[in-house]
Design a protein around this motif. Structure first.
Motif, short mmCIF file in Angstrom:
data_model
loop_
_atom_site.label_atom_id
_atom_site.label_comp_id
_atom_site.label_asym_id
_atom_site.label_seq_id
_atom_site.Cartn_x
_atom_site.Cartn_y
_atom_site.Cartn_z
N ARG A 74 0.86 -1.19 0.00
CA ARG A 74 0.00 0.00 0.00
C ARG A 74 0.89 1.24 0.00
O ARG A 74 0.53 2.29 0.54
CB ARG A 74 -0.93 0.00 1.23
N THR A 75 2.06 1.10 -0.60
CA THR A 75 3.05 2.18 -0.59
C THR A 75 2.94 3.03 -1.85
O THR A 75 2.94 2.51 -2.97
CB THR A 75 4.48 1.61 -0.51
N VAL A 76 2.82 4.33 -1.65
CA VAL A 76 2.90 5.28 -2.76
C VAL A 76 4.25 5.99 -2.63
O VAL A 76 4.56 6.59 -1.61
CB VAL A 76 1.75 6.31 -2.71
N TYR A 105 -2.90 4.54 2.66
CA TYR A 105 -1.67 4.30 1.93
C TYR A 105 -0.49 4.76 2.79
O TYR A 105 -0.61 5.69 3.59
CB TYR A 105 -1.65 5.07 0.60
N ASP A 316 -5.95 6.82 -5.85
CA ASP A 316 -6.66 5.65 -5.33
C ASP A 316 -7.53 5.03 -6.42
O ASP A 316 -7.58 3.80 -6.57
CB ASP A 316 -7.51 6.07 -4.13
#
Length: 342
Positions: A74-76, A105, A316
């Motif tokens: 869930r890494t941006v 995130y 998203d």
């Protein structure tokens, strides 16, 4: 050399089972609550009890284990800009980090100094981000976009003055900044307009589109106007040299790229006996507080983010529905703020 304090012998890390026992719920409920799983209906009192138990025990979910179970992180990833970042970019980063966290995130900033675009893309891909938002100074290539996509990135997004083929784009079109400044000066009856072109590394990415916008505004205004680029280093010597020959240039106005260059040039012009605004009207950009403290007070172009959907919500949506055609979203809205200098 400083060292981390040693943990007492026998001390173990808290687990989700410990949280479940303290909260009086199942481990599945703990997972649903702490991973913000909205597909399972759990009452707010239960959610609060689980969060309080986790906080009391000092428990946090294991991101790597969660990624293995889900098949992606869930890494941006937000690679650090190599060019100097202005106030608008900093506001954007603050807003997008906050909004992405609310959407569950994890936002990671990554330094890429010294790496070429393809090396940078490979380094980013090692972290297996679900999305990457690259600043305008990082010239992504089709190869780099492919590396990121194959590593699991569901959305590759550029942030900058120009879109990049093959990637989604959040475009801050700097042409509007230069156009807005020049339209303001033309409306004040000024026709010989200098445009400061900073000589510092990395700023051409923003300065050249601003110059293009200035030229286009002069062409569209319907009167005879002249736009002259003015190379300027950010130091007093360069500003003094420009001010010393100012009256030979035949200019009656100047757009100074931003407010900091305006402060530098205004003082040099005043020291050379050039009156602002009587002889030369001046406008900057960014609308910094320091510009309002100058005498005369500085006119400026203020910039705001303008988008129907927040950038975090857009990211998203792209993560949830990958594979579509590259999207373009124009974020920049500019307006002139008139003060004494123009």
């Amino acid at each position: 050399m400083s060292q981390l304090p040693e943990q007492p012998a026998g001390m173990s890390l808290p687990t989700s089972a410990d949280v479940a026992r303290l909260a009086g719920v199942s481990r599945a409920t703990v997972s649903y609550v702490l991973n913000n799983n909205a597909t399972v209906r759990i009452s707010e009192p239960t959610r609060r009890r689980v969060r309080d138990a986790a906080a009391g025990l000092g428990y946090v979910p294991h991101a790597a284990a969660r990624s293995l179970r889900a098949g992606h992180t869930r890494t941006v990833l937000l690679p650090a800009a190599q060019a100097p970042a202005g106030p608008l970019y900093q506001r954007f980063l603050t807003r997008i980090e906050s909004d992405l966290r609310r959407l569950d995130y994890t936002v990671v900033q990554y330094g890429s100094l010294g790496l070429d675009p393809d090396e940078a893309a490979r380094a980013w891909a090692e972290l297996r981000p679900v999305a990457v938002v690259t600043p305008g100074g990082m010239a992504l290539t089709p190869y780099g976009i492919g590396v990121l996509t194959r590593s699991g990135a569901k959305a590759v997004i550029t942030l900058g003055p120009q879109p990049v083929a093959g990637a989604h784009a959040l475009v801050m079109d700097q042409r509007e900044v230069g156009g807005c400044a020049v339209r303001h000066l033309l409306s004040r009856g000024r026709h010989g307009i200098g445009v400061v072109m900073p000589q510092e590394p990395g700023l051409a990415l923003f300065a050249e589109p601003r110059l293009a916008g200035a030229v286009r505004a002069a062409e569209d205004f319907g009167v005879k106007a002249r736009i002259q680029p003015l190379p300027l280093r950010y130091d007093e010597e360069s500003a003094a040299e420009l001010a010393a020959r100012w009256r030979t240039l035949g200019l009656d106005a100047v757009f100074t790229y931003d407010d900091e260059y305006a402060m530098l040039l205004m003082r040099a012009l005043q020291d050379a006996g050039v009156d602002v605004p009587a002889e030369t009207a001046m406008i900057g950009a960014d609308d910094l507080m320091l510009g309002r403290l100058l005498r005369p007070r500085l006119s400026s172009v203020t910039m705001e983010l303008a988008s129907a959907q927040s950038p975090a919500e857009m990211i998203d949506r792209l993560v949830q529905s990958p594979g579509g055609a590259p999207e373009r979203h124009y974020l920049l809205r500019a307006a002139a703020v008139a003060r004494e200098s123009s």
